[in-house]
Scaffold this motif. Structure first.
Motif, mmCIF file in Angstrom:
data_model
loop_
_atom_site.group_PDB
_atom_site.id
_atom_site.type_symbol
_atom_site.label_atom_id
_atom_site.label_comp_id
_atom_site.label_asym_id
_atom_site.label_seq_id
_atom_site.Cartn_x
_atom_site.Cartn_y
_atom_site.Cartn_z
ATOM 1 N N ARG A 105 33.537 73.923 26.386
ATOM 2 C CA ARG A 105 33.265 74.943 27.405
ATOM 3 C C ARG A 105 32.028 75.760 27.048
ATOM 4 O O ARG A 105 31.255 76.166 27.929
ATOM 5 C CB ARG A 105 34.484 75.841 27.577
ATOM 6 N N GLN A 106 31.834 76.031 25.770
ATOM 7 C CA GLN A 106 30.641 76.766 25.355
ATOM 8 C C GLN A 106 29.377 75.968 25.676
ATOM 9 O O GLN A 106 28.393 76.511 26.200
ATOM 10 C CB GLN A 106 30.706 77.072 23.858
ATOM 11 N N LEU A 111 24.706 74.940 29.514
ATOM 12 C CA LEU A 111 24.095 74.060 30.505
ATOM 13 C C LEU A 111 23.987 74.741 31.864
ATOM 14 O O LEU A 111 22.984 74.604 32.573
ATOM 15 C CB LEU A 111 24.906 72.763 30.618
ATOM 16 N N GLU A 112 25.002 75.489 32.238
ATOM 17 C CA GLU A 112 24.972 76.212 33.504
ATOM 18 C C GLU A 112 23.880 77.278 33.499
ATOM 19 O O GLU A 112 23.162 77.459 34.484
ATOM 20 C CB GLU A 112 26.331 76.860 33.776
ATOM 21 N N ARG A 113 23.746 77.980 32.384
ATOM 22 C CA ARG A 113 22.753 79.051 32.296
ATOM 23 C C ARG A 113 21.330 78.536 32.382
ATOM 24 O O ARG A 113 20.443 79.233 32.891
ATOM 25 C CB ARG A 113 22.949 79.832 30.996
ATOM 26 N N ILE A 114 21.088 77.325 31.887
ATOM 27 C CA ILE A 114 19.712 76.826 31.930
ATOM 28 C C ILE A 114 19.416 76.068 33.218
ATOM 29 O O ILE A 114 18.284 75.637 33.422
ATOM 30 C CB ILE A 114 19.402 75.926 30.709
ATOM 31 N N HIS A 118 26.077 71.259 38.182
ATOM 32 C CA HIS A 118 27.457 70.824 37.987
ATOM 33 C C HIS A 118 27.642 70.439 36.521
ATOM 34 O O HIS A 118 26.853 69.655 35.987
ATOM 35 C CB HIS A 118 27.784 69.610 38.870
ATOM 36 N N VAL A 119 28.669 70.979 35.893
ATOM 37 C CA VAL A 119 28.977 70.646 34.510
ATOM 38 C C VAL A 119 30.296 69.892 34.480
ATOM 39 O O VAL A 119 31.281 70.308 35.104
ATOM 40 C CB VAL A 119 29.060 71.910 33.626
ATOM 41 N N GLU A 123 36.435 64.603 28.846
ATOM 42 C CA GLU A 123 37.597 64.537 27.952
ATOM 43 C C GLU A 123 38.585 65.654 28.263
ATOM 44 O O GLU A 123 39.792 65.430 28.366
ATOM 45 C CB GLU A 123 37.157 64.609 26.486
ATOM 46 N N HIS A 124 38.070 66.861 28.457
ATOM 47 C CA HIS A 124 38.948 67.993 28.761
ATOM 48 C C HIS A 124 39.649 67.796 30.099
ATOM 49 O O HIS A 124 40.857 68.002 30.232
ATOM 50 C CB HIS A 124 38.138 69.284 28.784
#
Length: 217
Positions: A105-106, A111-114, A118-119, A123-124
């Motif tokens: 999640r971190q 990735l969202e901030r840059i 869509h992230v 696996e999660h």
């Protein structure tokens, strides 16, 4: 943009290659990029456009015409630095729609901030889905949003034999039955006149906690 506009997929591990192959099967033009020559060679017979390149090199991306793509998938796995740098370069090059794989999640928040639109945490997400299937009465489960889900299950006793319009389902349980599959038939829309049977399959939608609570009835 048309659904079949070309897509660049970067990272040809299990996740990235599965995406590239499925997009190709669906008729979408794909440019696949990976920095490992052996991986590129292994997929060359299945993907028409696959090249060996370093996606963290902005000049290499320019030479491959990546700025001309509207959609991109960053499927780089465990190399977090490469994942972040590649995503930032795609943003810099003006790619408008970017899907990026995250391993935590971190990582996903970065990735969202840059600029990733869509992230995906495969696996999660799969672990969460399987946990719901193992622990309850759900036959399938999809997280639509952070607090909204769609689940396949069978109707509880209180809904069987009564027209849905008379059950006050949404008021009592906060979920909606969107589709019904009678035994031996195909799925159809659920209406207020629909009468459920025990062997029916139903698709329910609603806030995650309410969907979970409903399937435990």
């Amino acid at each position: 943009m048309a659904e079949n506009t070309p897509v660049v997929v970067i990272g040809m591990g299990r996740f990235g290659s599965s995406i590239a192959l499925e997009l190709t099967r669906l008729g979408t033009e794909v440019l696949a990029i990976d920095q490992r020559p052996k991986t590129v060679q292994a997929l060359a017979g299945e993907l028409t456009q696959i090249v060996t390149a370093d996606a963290t090199d902005i000049q290499a991306l320019r030479q491959l015409g990546v700025p001309d793509f509207y959609r991109a998938v960053v499927a780089i796995g465990s190399d977090i630095e490469a994942s972040i740098l590649t995503t930032s370069l795609l943003v810099e090059l003006g790619v408008e729609k970017i899907w990026a794989k995250a391993i935590s999640r971190q990582h996903g928040r970065i990735l969202e901030r840059i600029g990733a639109n869509h992230v995906v945490l495969p696996e999660h997400d799969m672990g969460e889905r399987v946990a719901h299937l193992v622990s309850g009465r759900m036959l399938d489960y999809v997280q639509i949003d952070r607090d909204y889900a769609l689940a396949k299950t069978r109707p509880p006793r209180e809904l069987v034999g009564v027209p849905l319009g008379e059950t006050n389902l949404r008021r009592k349980h906060g979920v909606t039955i969107v589709s019904v599959k009678p035994q031996g038939e195909s799925y159809t829309y659920a209406t207020e006149e629909t009468v459920l049977q025990y062997d029916d399959l139903i698709l329910i939608a609603g806030p995650t906690t309410k969907v979970e609570r409903f399937t435990d009835l």
